[in-house]
Motif scaffolding. Sequence first.
Motif, PDB file in Angstrom:
ATOM      1  N   GLY A  30       0.725  -1.203   0.040  1.00  0.00           N
ATOM      2  CA  GLY A  30      -0.012   0.120   0.040  1.00  0.00           C
ATOM      3  C   GLY A  30       0.788   1.240  -0.107  1.00  0.00           C
ATOM      4  N   HIS A  31       2.098   1.316   0.544  1.00  0.00           N
ATOM      5  CA  HIS A  31       2.939   2.207   0.386  1.00  0.00           C
ATOM      6  C   HIS A  31       3.975   2.367  -0.741  1.00  0.00           C
ATOM      7  N   ARG A  32       4.319   1.128  -1.195  1.00  0.00           N
ATOM      8  CA  ARG A  32       5.055   0.842  -2.374  1.00  0.00           C
ATOM      9  C   ARG A  32       4.748  -0.206  -3.122  1.00  0.00           C
ATOM     10  N   LEU A  33       5.013  -0.376  -4.318  1.00  0.00           N
ATOM     11  CA  LEU A  33       4.965  -1.715  -5.114  1.00  0.00           C
ATOM     12  C   LEU A  33       5.997  -1.799  -5.854  1.00  0.00           C
ATOM     13  N   ALA A  34       6.193  -3.161  -6.015  1.00  0.00           N
ATOM     14  CA  ALA A  34       7.512  -3.753  -6.582  1.00  0.00           C
ATOM     15  C   ALA A  34       6.866  -4.642  -7.660  1.00  0.00           C
ATOM     16  N   ARG A  35       7.330  -4.495  -9.121  1.00  0.00           N
ATOM     17  CA  ARG A  35       6.999  -5.441 -10.298  1.00  0.00           C
ATOM     18  C   ARG A  35       8.217  -6.046 -10.958  1.00  0.00           C
ATOM     19  N   ALA A  36       8.317  -7.215 -11.103  1.00  0.00           N
ATOM     20  CA  ALA A  36       9.309  -7.945 -11.696  1.00  0.00           C
ATOM     21  C   ALA A  36       8.989  -8.763 -12.814  1.00  0.00           C
ATOM     22  N   GLU A  37       9.552  -9.143 -13.911  1.00  0.00           N
ATOM     23  CA  GLU A  37       9.115  -9.922 -14.716  1.00  0.00           C
ATOM     24  C   GLU A  37      10.182 -10.641 -15.617  1.00  0.00           C
ATOM     25  N   VAL A  38       9.740 -11.723 -16.308  1.00  0.00           N
ATOM     26  CA  VAL A  38      10.902 -12.377 -17.125  1.00  0.00           C
ATOM     27  C   VAL A  38      10.049 -12.865 -18.491  1.00  0.00           C
TER      28      VAL A  38
END
Length: 372
Positions: A179-187
Amino acid sequence: MKVTLERTDLLKSLTHVHRVVERRNTIPILSNVLLRCEAGELLLKATDLDLEISERVAAHVEQPGATTVPAHMIYDIVRKLPEGAQVALETSSDNATLEIRAGRSRFALQMLPEADFPDITAGDFTHGFSLSARELRGIIDATQFAISTEETRYYLNGIYLHSVTSEEGDRLRGVATDGHRLARAEVPAPSGAMGMPGVIVPRKTVGEIQKLLEDPDADTRVEISETKIRITTGDVVLTSKLIDGTFPDYGRVIPQHNDKEMLVDRDEFKAAVDRVSTISSERGRAVKLAMSEGRMILTVVNPDSGSATEELAIDYDADPLEIGFNSRYLLEITGQLRGDTASFRFADSGAPTLVQDKGTTDTLYVLMPMRV
């Protein structure tokens, strides 16, 4: 049962499986590790009813059989045995204790019957795919820190693993937010990943997967159903229940029109934030970034202890902007970046900020501002 094997091999397997076992258990069998030997190998298995890890290790089996003994106890015993020792495990004639012998050392551990040991691995997995440990570990490493610890929003207590089709093509993506930060990672999506159900992998499971992926080049098999995930790497199999909930539509949080870009040397920025935040209060942790053409001034003011400022050279030619962030969140996000240059994209002082490595789209971070 009677089996002999190398202390190094046994310790490595016990290290993997014993971590699942909670030290305080109201159900005695859950404090134990299952040992089953047959056809030249020893199977070790431990569970907490939500997560199960099993591993097979080569062994000299004289008498097949199975039993369970306290997991942390046998781990500590084997850990303290001398390197290179041959460890013999043998159940007593009255089937009450497991005898552990190595050199001149002798131990006898109380056993509980194998029949009492629970099994959570039943059920079919509808989707399966393979990828390298480096790729799976990359998704986890880049997003794990943003998993929420707020138990009331249980659907945020894990990484949302799913497949998407984007401008870059088919992708396997992991997302975490508190809710304060969001992390997104993909391959790039491995064969078989497209069409999988989006699943929320619990925080504890994420941590265990991370520890098991020791060899970055190892092939890792991922199998998924609506309620479980199974990871196989080498001789280790991890099976876990998934979080039964709906992950929010995170796409709505990711800003699309942040037109003010600031480029800064990642290491210099991280070090400067770390220095000025020394002054910040444990509760506030706010750091103010004041940007104008070519420079940024970081400021922290703590009414109880003082203030700190530092100036940095930046690449920025938009309108001057002042914005505040939680310094710990800033440090955690910049700590995940891999390139030399960090890219910050702003809309205004009250809108979410987009943080990425310059020139990459595989990972992105969203950070909510603070009032300062």
